[in-house]
Write a protein that holds these residues in place. Structure first.
Motif, PDB file in Angstrom:
ATOM      1  N   LEU A  41       0.827  -0.707  -0.052  1.00 27.04           N
ATOM      2  CA  LEU A  41      -0.174   0.082  -0.140  1.00 27.04           C
ATOM      3  C   LEU A  41       0.880   1.154   0.167  1.00 27.04           C
ATOM      4  O   LEU A  41       0.584   2.062  -0.653  1.00 27.04           O
ATOM      5  N   GLY A  42       1.565   1.479   0.632  1.00 26.64           N
ATOM      6  CA  GLY A  42       2.958   2.474   0.857  1.00 26.64           C
ATOM      7  C   GLY A  42       3.681   2.932  -0.472  1.00 26.64           C
ATOM      8  O   GLY A  42       3.344   3.848  -0.462  1.00 26.64           O
ATOM      9  N   ARG A  43       3.395   1.628  -1.263  1.00 26.74           N
ATOM     10  CA  ARG A  43       4.498   1.736  -2.379  1.00 26.74           C
ATOM     11  C   ARG A  43       3.161   2.592  -3.808  1.00 26.74           C
ATOM     12  O   ARG A  43       3.295   3.228  -4.371  1.00 26.74           O
ATOM     13  N   ALA A  44       2.088   1.560  -3.357  1.00 26.39           N
ATOM     14  CA  ALA A  44       1.295   2.128  -4.346  1.00 26.39           C
ATOM     15  C   ALA A  44       0.629   3.729  -4.081  1.00 26.39           C
ATOM     16  O   ALA A  44       0.075   4.811  -4.863  1.00 26.39           O
ATOM     17  N   HIS A  45       0.878   4.119  -2.626  1.00 27.23           N
ATOM     18  CA  HIS A  45       0.618   5.505  -2.684  1.00 27.23           C
ATOM     19  C   HIS A  45       1.636   6.261  -3.084  1.00 27.23           C
ATOM     20  O   HIS A  45       1.371   7.833  -3.587  1.00 27.23           O
ATOM     21  N   ALA A  46       2.542   6.063  -3.306  1.00 19.43           N
ATOM     22  CA  ALA A  46       3.717   6.826  -3.308  1.00 19.43           C
ATOM     23  C   ALA A  46       4.216   7.256  -5.060  1.00 19.43           C
ATOM     24  O   ALA A  46       3.782   8.042  -5.355  1.00 19.43           O
TER      25      ALA A  46
END
Length: 203
Positions: free
Chosen positions: A145-150
């Motif tokens: 999710l953090g990577r997708a947010h980025a």
């Protein structure tokens, strides 16, 4: 520094060989049970699972003294597989890998809805029975999710707890629609839910 010498192969009949053999048998029983429960329902007997797995009935009963114990083990094993898949997806660097993992999680839940329902009826909670495994899967989801947010492929206000809640909600939606036995219908429900995670576009 001296290099470590490789471990010698286990001698036939040694404790190490027996332990490895027992692990292989247990994994074979779990895979067979998962497949049979999904295809034929929960009425499959432990003895039939043993026959299909190619092991003796005593092997199954030794590892899983009851159907409930087997249901729980199957569910925990699925979580482990999903966590491993999340780790592998993270290694690809694909920013949209979150959607791949969530699709797999929803598909797994649909395929094994009967097992999950049986655990609920028996008041078994996988998260309580295997908190480390459940936490590992949640951690993998949070990482993706953090990577997708980025890169902006998911809503900026989305949290990992909300994602896990939506996955659980997907299982309920699939059951409500009686779509457990229809991969096409369950996949459509999953897509509708996943579409809600994407950024809103302005017209």
């Amino acid at each position: 520094m001296a290099s470590r010498s490789p471990k010698p192969p286990a001698a036939p009949g040694s404790d190490r060989e027996l332990r490895a053999d027992a692990r292989r048998n247990r994994e074979q029983v779990l895979r067979t049970a998962q497949r049979l429960f999904a295809a034929e329902g929960l009425g499959v007997s432990l003895d039939e699972i043993a026959r299909r797995a190619g092991v003796g009935p005593g092997t199954v009963h030794r590892h899983f003294p009851s159907k409930e114990a087997l249901y729980l083990a199957v569910s925990i094993d699925q979580l482990k597989q999903l966590a491993a898949e999340g780790e592998a997806l993270a290694a690809t660097g694909d920013p949209a890998a979150l959607f791949t993992l969530l699709s797999r999680m929803m598909s797994s839940g649909a395929e094994n809805a009967a097992v999950k329902s049986a655990l609920l009826a028996a008041e078994f909670d996988v998260r309580t029975a295997a908190p480390d495994v459940a936490a590992d899967l949640t951690s993998r989801v949070a990482d993706l999710l953090g990577r997708a947010h980025a890169v902006g492929v998911v809503r900026p206000d989305l949290t990992a707890d909300e994602v896990m809640a939506l996955v659980a909600g997907a299982f309920a939606a699939i059951r409500h629609a009686n779509a457990e036995s229809s991969p096409e219908r369950s996949a459509r429900i999953a897509r509708l839910i996943l579409d809600g995670l994407r950024p809103r576009t302005t017209s």
